[in-house]
Design a protein around this motif. Structure first.
Motif, short mmCIF file in Angstrom:
data_model
loop_
_atom_site.label_atom_id
_atom_site.label_comp_id
_atom_site.label_asym_id
_atom_site.label_seq_id
_atom_site.Cartn_x
_atom_site.Cartn_y
_atom_site.Cartn_z
N LYS A 1 -18.81 -29.91 33.07
CA LYS A 1 -18.46 -28.65 32.57
C LYS A 1 -18.51 -27.48 33.45
O LYS A 1 -17.95 -26.64 33.39
CB LYS A 1 -19.40 -28.41 31.24
CG LYS A 1 -18.84 -27.25 30.43
CD LYS A 1 -19.34 -27.13 28.94
CE LYS A 1 -20.79 -27.01 28.88
NZ LYS A 1 -21.15 -26.65 27.51
N SER A 2 -19.71 -27.46 34.22
CA SER A 2 -20.25 -26.34 35.21
C SER A 2 -19.06 -26.38 36.33
O SER A 2 -19.12 -25.40 36.86
CB SER A 2 -21.63 -26.54 35.54
OG SER A 2 -21.92 -27.56 36.52
N PRO B 1 -7.57 -24.50 37.24
CA PRO B 1 -8.05 -25.99 36.85
C PRO B 1 -7.09 -26.86 37.19
O PRO B 1 -7.52 -28.12 37.37
CB PRO B 1 -7.78 -25.53 35.21
CG PRO B 1 -8.17 -24.23 34.85
CD PRO B 1 -7.59 -23.48 36.33
N LYS B 2 -5.77 -26.55 37.38
CA LYS B 2 -4.79 -27.73 37.93
C LYS B 2 -5.37 -28.05 39.12
O LYS B 2 -5.42 -29.30 39.57
CB LYS B 2 -3.44 -27.17 37.92
CG LYS B 2 -2.14 -28.31 38.35
CD LYS B 2 -1.15 -27.88 38.32
CE LYS B 2 -0.70 -26.93 39.46
NZ LYS B 2 0.71 -26.21 39.75
N THR B 3 -5.56 -27.12 40.07
CA THR B 3 -6.15 -27.28 41.58
C THR B 3 -7.32 -28.23 41.42
O THR B 3 -7.34 -29.40 42.33
CB THR B 3 -6.37 -26.38 42.43
OG1 THR B 3 -4.77 -25.48 42.34
CG2 THR B 3 -6.74 -26.57 43.97
N ARG B 4 -8.16 -27.96 40.52
CA ARG B 4 -9.57 -28.72 40.75
C ARG B 4 -9.26 -30.37 40.24
O ARG B 4 -9.76 -31.17 40.70
CB ARG B 4 -10.22 -28.18 39.63
CG ARG B 4 -10.99 -26.61 39.76
CD ARG B 4 -11.78 -26.41 38.75
NE ARG B 4 -11.95 -24.71 38.96
CZ ARG B 4 -12.93 -24.23 38.69
NH1 ARG B 4 -14.09 -24.63 37.89
NH2 ARG B 4 -13.00 -23.01 38.77
N PRO C 1 -15.08 -20.57 34.95
CA PRO C 1 -14.28 -19.80 35.84
C PRO C 1 -14.49 -19.91 37.31
O PRO C 1 -15.86 -20.19 37.39
CB PRO C 1 -14.42 -18.66 35.23
CG PRO C 1 -14.96 -18.66 34.00
CD PRO C 1 -15.91 -20.02 33.81
N GLY C 2 -13.54 -19.99 38.01
CA GLY C 2 -14.05 -19.92 39.50
C GLY C 2 -13.00 -19.62 40.40
O GLY C 2 -11.72 -19.28 39.84
#
Length: 135
Positions: A56-57, A67-70, A62-63
């Motif tokens: 989760k972290s 999310p898709k790239t991650r 957020p970063g």
């Protein structure tokens, strides 16, 4: 076949630590679906909680990376590590976050290219260029 029993929802309801993690997974993901990996990890409630907190972290916080790239990075690393489960799970997640068939195709080509050139460079023992070193 799994090496441990996959915990059912009814079994999870009876173990407060597992129920809390399953409830959080559902809340964070906005879905009632609990992946088999979490059901397997539930046999060790402290390990389940620790693993979910770490996932989760990194994957839900957020970063700088969307999310898709991650998820696409996770696919590449999972392919390199030979984790079929993770390739399937994170491909589904990347598609749910908007990865197109075209993006998936390009990703697979990059994964294949990197695997080939990594093997060549490792086999040749090519030294790192000084320009690539952090000074």
């Amino acid at each position: 076949m799994a090496t441990v029993k996959l915990m059912t929802d009814a079994e999870a309801e009876a173990i407060p630590e597992v129920k809390a993690v399953f409830d959080d997974i559902r809340a964070v993901r906005g879905s009632d679906f609990i992946n088999n990996v979490w059901r397997a990890l539930a046999q060790d409630p402290p390990g389940l909680a620790r693993t979910w907190a770490h996932v989760k972290s990194v994957m839900a916080a957020p970063g700088a990376l969307d999310p898709k790239t991650r998820e696409m990075i996770y696919i590449a690393v999972s392919a390199a590590n030979g984790c079929s489960y993770c390739v399937h799970s994170h491909t589904a997640a990347a598609r749910a976050k908007g990865m197109s068939d075209e993006e998936h195709g390009e990703l697979l080509q990059i994964i294949g290219l990197a695997a080939m050139t990594n093997t060549l460079v490792t086999s040749l023992q090519v030294p790192v260029d000084p320009e690539f070193e952090v000074s």
